[in-house]
Design a protein around this motif. Structure first.
Motif, PDB file in Angstrom:
ATOM      1  N   ASP A   1     -27.509 -44.457   9.821  1.00 49.70           N
ATOM      2  CA  ASP A   1     -27.132 -43.382   8.909  1.00 49.70           C
ATOM      3  C   ASP A   1     -25.632 -43.105   8.991  1.00 49.70           C
ATOM      4  O   ASP A   1     -25.056 -42.512   8.075  1.00 49.70           O
ATOM      5  CB  ASP A   1     -27.894 -42.099   9.248  1.00 49.70           C
ATOM      6  CG  ASP A   1     -29.384 -42.233   9.000  1.00 49.70           C
ATOM      7  OD1 ASP A   1     -29.764 -43.091   8.183  1.00 49.70           O
ATOM      8  OD2 ASP A   1     -30.158 -41.496   9.616  1.00 49.70           O
TER       9      ASP A   1
ATOM     10  N   GLU B   1     -34.851 -34.789  13.149  1.00 51.17           N
ATOM     11  CA  GLU B   1     -34.549 -35.433  11.870  1.00 51.17           C
ATOM     12  C   GLU B   1     -33.698 -34.522  10.983  1.00 51.17           C
ATOM     13  O   GLU B   1     -32.668 -34.940  10.445  1.00 51.17           O
ATOM     14  CB  GLU B   1     -35.865 -35.777  11.163  1.00 51.17           C
ATOM     15  CG  GLU B   1     -35.698 -36.534   9.859  1.00 51.17           C
ATOM     16  CD  GLU B   1     -35.562 -38.027  10.056  1.00 51.17           C
ATOM     17  OE1 GLU B   1     -35.075 -38.681   9.117  1.00 51.17           O
ATOM     18  OE2 GLU B   1     -35.929 -38.520  11.129  1.00 51.17           O
TER      19      GLU B   1
ATOM     20  N   LYS C   1     -29.640 -34.956   9.848  1.00 51.77           N
ATOM     21  CA  LYS C   1     -29.213 -35.026   8.451  1.00 51.77           C
ATOM     22  C   LYS C   1     -28.205 -33.923   8.138  1.00 51.77           C
ATOM     23  O   LYS C   1     -27.216 -34.148   7.427  1.00 51.77           O
ATOM     24  CB  LYS C   1     -30.425 -34.915   7.535  1.00 51.77           C
ATOM     25  CG  LYS C   1     -31.345 -36.126   7.573  1.00 51.77           C
ATOM     26  CD  LYS C   1     -32.541 -35.937   6.646  1.00 51.77           C
ATOM     27  CE  LYS C   1     -33.453 -37.150   6.673  1.00 51.77           C
ATOM     28  NZ  LYS C   1     -34.643 -36.970   5.795  1.00 51.77           N
TER      29      LYS C   1
ATOM     30  N   GLU D   1     -24.348 -34.604   6.930  1.00 56.49           N
ATOM     31  CA  GLU D   1     -23.858 -34.056   5.672  1.00 56.49           C
ATOM     32  C   GLU D   1     -22.619 -33.194   5.912  1.00 56.49           C
ATOM     33  O   GLU D   1     -21.639 -33.259   5.165  1.00 56.49           O
ATOM     34  CB  GLU D   1     -24.952 -33.229   5.000  1.00 56.49           C
ATOM     35  CG  GLU D   1     -24.540 -32.659   3.647  1.00 56.49           C
ATOM     36  CD  GLU D   1     -25.641 -31.830   3.017  1.00 56.49           C
ATOM     37  OE1 GLU D   1     -25.369 -31.188   1.984  1.00 56.49           O
ATOM     38  OE2 GLU D   1     -26.773 -31.814   3.562  1.00 56.49           O
TER      39      GLU D   1
END
Length: 683
Positions: A225, A380, A384, A388
């Motif tokens: 990611d 999780e 994220k 971001e």
């Protein structure tokens, strides 16, 4: 929960193993994929190509980095064709001369399973191996590599070749996690005005490392990611594979990348983050996202503008959790930022908040408490959210930099410089290093023509003894090695997992008795004359040639460590049939003791005994017989001689030890004919 190396459970040891070797356009081989076993036996006619397999492995072994014996061209992608282990002449002389392959490059490749204690194996990998082992499965990293050898203009007769078109894949549990591609260039990929001045790096390659996203969402997989690939305009190689890389980055890009790694890493340290959040009692101390982004951008530029001062005064800290190693701290404390996912979790689990009243609360206690809650969704969502957040920081910083530093230059940076965050750095470099270590220290070789019998063996000089030829290429330093009285544990007849320590000579004597050779071996120094070696009280010239030929074979195999590869050519020379059969038993035993052996032989007795032994194997597949043959169209092929469950060869290759049976048949016919003629005369 925090995990340290000291309290990790012990995983079953996995040893290095080469499961396949690949050759294209080399000597008499047009193309071959050779599947290997713990004991692989090569048989076939003379000049069929049996030695091509062994010589190609030796080519890379002699180009591995070894302290004090390095060729500096190796780091720049050059391969020595003529060295300690093999001499191939020029690349053109080594090329397959069949018309089909005349314009194609020589290529080699291998599938290599890495051991569980290799250099660079982080804690996450160990935990994966332990978890899988508990489910009766073995997980190990596998390295697949292929490369070409070409002539660099002007170096055609230098005795070297240049590596090109390197393709590598690193896999775990049959799933590719990283790939690496490197191609030889003329250096045109470098920006104008940029050059590399580091001697051990070459800028004639452009390399990319790509991270693959897997279905599992382990900590290790989160890195995809953050990054999908890295580009390296300069690299350092060993045995043809890149082991280090240099990247071209601006100071801003480097700092943003470091902080991106750190933010994600600290996000995984859930206990530490929750603990710091619980200790913050004043809402005014916690920033909302907009304010936090602005503050991070400001701190990044403050750090860049005062780079020299901050780098000298910065106090490095070390945090460790599940294989994450960080030698720096985020530019802004994460607990000062309001994370919606964390607030939601605490709101739903108010009993965690009450832990803040515990006066001795620390990260370890909180980690243990969090084990009672399902934190997968929080991990999780938090990940994220942090990614971001940092993407917005990066975009804002780069936009501002385009105005404040419009002409910012780029510089060379190694993956080993600055912050070390093992989980995000390419593992494939460490895998390539492990392969190089295996070649340098784990490939042992003995030439087919060993030293003739003699009473005294000379001392070795300088670098005559190396890990790859520990008794000399012909066994010329056998006596000196046997004189070494250091005690080790060696595999013994009937006790391959022997733990009793003993000198090497004692282990060799035990196996001599197994071979029905009357001993013992004794070695005595003779000053400048070297070492006197006797067997059963007699010097070797009094005993014939056979014993002098088999002693180096026994010694080399016993010196080998678990996971080593032993390369032998014609170990049966000058041995009688019964001793050849016992030698086959010895080789089978050594291969069952976690050593890998490739042996080239012309002995029908040795091969027949191996076939017999394979019928009694508890784990079929420990040994394999490859029949090597060559024709003018297909070149050399390596064909496995397969037996059915009863040991019968179903598809008997023409020329596979059928000479004796053919002679037996002719002999029986001759005897029958003579008897018939005699009976006719008598009548």
């Amino acid at each position: 929960m925090s995990i340290s190396e000291s309290n990790l459970p012990s995983a079953k040891k996995l040893y290095p193993f080469i499961s396949q070797w690949r050759i294209e356009n080399f000597k008499s081989v047009i193309s071959a994929k050779i599947d290997l076993s713990p004991l692989t036996v090569l048989v076939g006619p003379n000049s069929a190509g049996k030695s091509s397999l062994i010589h190609s492995i030796l080519l890379f072994a002699q180009n591995s980095r070894r302290a004090g014996r390095e060729f500096d061209g190796n780091a720049r992608g050059q391969i020595i064709l003529n060295g300690d282990l093999v001499k191939l002449g020029t690349l053109e002389e080594s090329h397959c001369d069949l018309t089909q392959s005349a314009e194609l490059p020589i290529r080699f490749g291998a599938t290599y399973s890495l051991g569980s204690e290799r250099r660079g194996l982080n804690t996450i990998r160990r935990l994966q191996a332990i978890d899988s082992d508990s489910q009766n499965a073995q997980v190990r990293d596998t390295l697949d590599w292929d490369l070409s050898l070409v002539n660099e203009p002007g170096l055609e007769f230098s005795g070297t070749a240049t590596v090109d078109n390197v393709q590598i894949a690193l896999s775990t549990a049959n799933s590719i996690t990283e790939t690496m591609n490197a191609n030889f260039t003329d250096g045109s990929h470098l920006p104008a005005g940029i050059s590399n001045e580091r001697a051990n790096y070459t800028d004639k390659y452009l390399m990319k490392v790509n991270f693959k996203k897997n279905q599992s969402r382990s900590i290790f997989e989160y890195r995809t990611d953050l990054f999908t690939d890295f580009t390296y305009p300069a690299i350092s190689l060993s045995a043809g594979l890149p082991v280090e890389g240099l990247r071209l980055l601006s100071q801003l890009d480097k700092e943003l990348e470091i902080q991106k790694k750190l933010f994600s890493t600290y996000g995984f340290m859930l206990g530490k983050l929750v603990l710091e959040r619980l200790r913050v009692t004043s809402e005014e101390l916690r920033l909302d996202k907009v304010m936090a982004i602005e503050k991070c951008i400001s701190l990044v530029f403050e750090k860049l503008e005062n780079l020299d001062r901050t780098s000298e005064s910065r106090v490095r800290t070390r945090s460790f959790r599940s294989g994450l190693l960080v030698d720096d701290t985020p530019i802004l404390d994460l607990h000062l930022i309001r994370w919606e996912s964390l607030e939601k979790f605490l709101l739903q689990n108010k009993e965690i908040v009450t832990l803040a009243d515990n006066p001795i609360l620390d990260a370890q206690i909180l980690d243990d408490a969090l084990e009672n809650f399902n934190t997968d969704e929080l991990d999780e969502d938090l990940h994220k959210e942090m990614m971001e957040f940092w993407n917005q920081v990066s975009e804002g910083a780069k936009k501002l930099a385009s105005h404040r530093f419009p002409d910012e230059s780029v510089s060379w940076f190694s993956g080993r410089e600055g912050t070390r965050v093992n989980i995000f750095d390419p593992e494939i470099f460490q895998a390539n290093l492990s392969w190089g270590d295996q070649l340098a220290r784990g490939v042992l070789y003995l030439e087919p023509l060993r030293e003739a019998p003699k009473a005294n063996y000379t001392y070795s000089s300088g670098g005559a003894i190396s890990p790859q030829i520990p008794i000399g290429s012909k066994g010329e330093h056998l006596a000196q090695r046997l004189y070494d009285r250091r005690a080790w544990a060696f595999p013994l007849p009937g006790n391959l997992d022997n733990k009793k320590l003993m000198p090497l000579v004692d282990a060799v004597n035990i196996w001599l008795e197994f071979l029905n050779i009357e001993g013992p071996i004794k070695v005595a120094p003779q000053g400048r004359s070297g070492f006197l070696l006797t067997v059963g009280g007699r010097v070797l010239p009094m005993l014939g040639t056979g014993i002098s030929q088999v002693l180096p074979v026994l010694t080399l195999c016993l010196i080998a460590r678990r996971g080593d590869l032993i390369l032998l050519e014609q170990p049966e020379l000058h041995l009688n049939p019964s001793m050849q059969q016992l030698l086959a038993d010895f080789l089978m035993a050594i291969s069952q003791a976690d050593r890998q052996i490739i042996v080239e032989t012309h002995s029908e007795y040795l091969v027949t005994r191996l076939r017999l032994n394979s019928l009694g194997e508890e784990s079929p597949g420990n040994s394999k017989i490859l029949f090597v043959e060559k024709d003018g169209t297909e070149g050399t092929t390596y064909r496995e001689v397969k037996s059915n469950e009863f040991g019968e060869i179903q598809d008997w290759p023409a020329g596979f030890f059928d000479q004796a049976s053919s002679d037996y048949k002719r002999l029986i016919m001759k005897i029958a004919q003579k008897k018939q003629n005699k009976n006719f005369v008598d009548d």
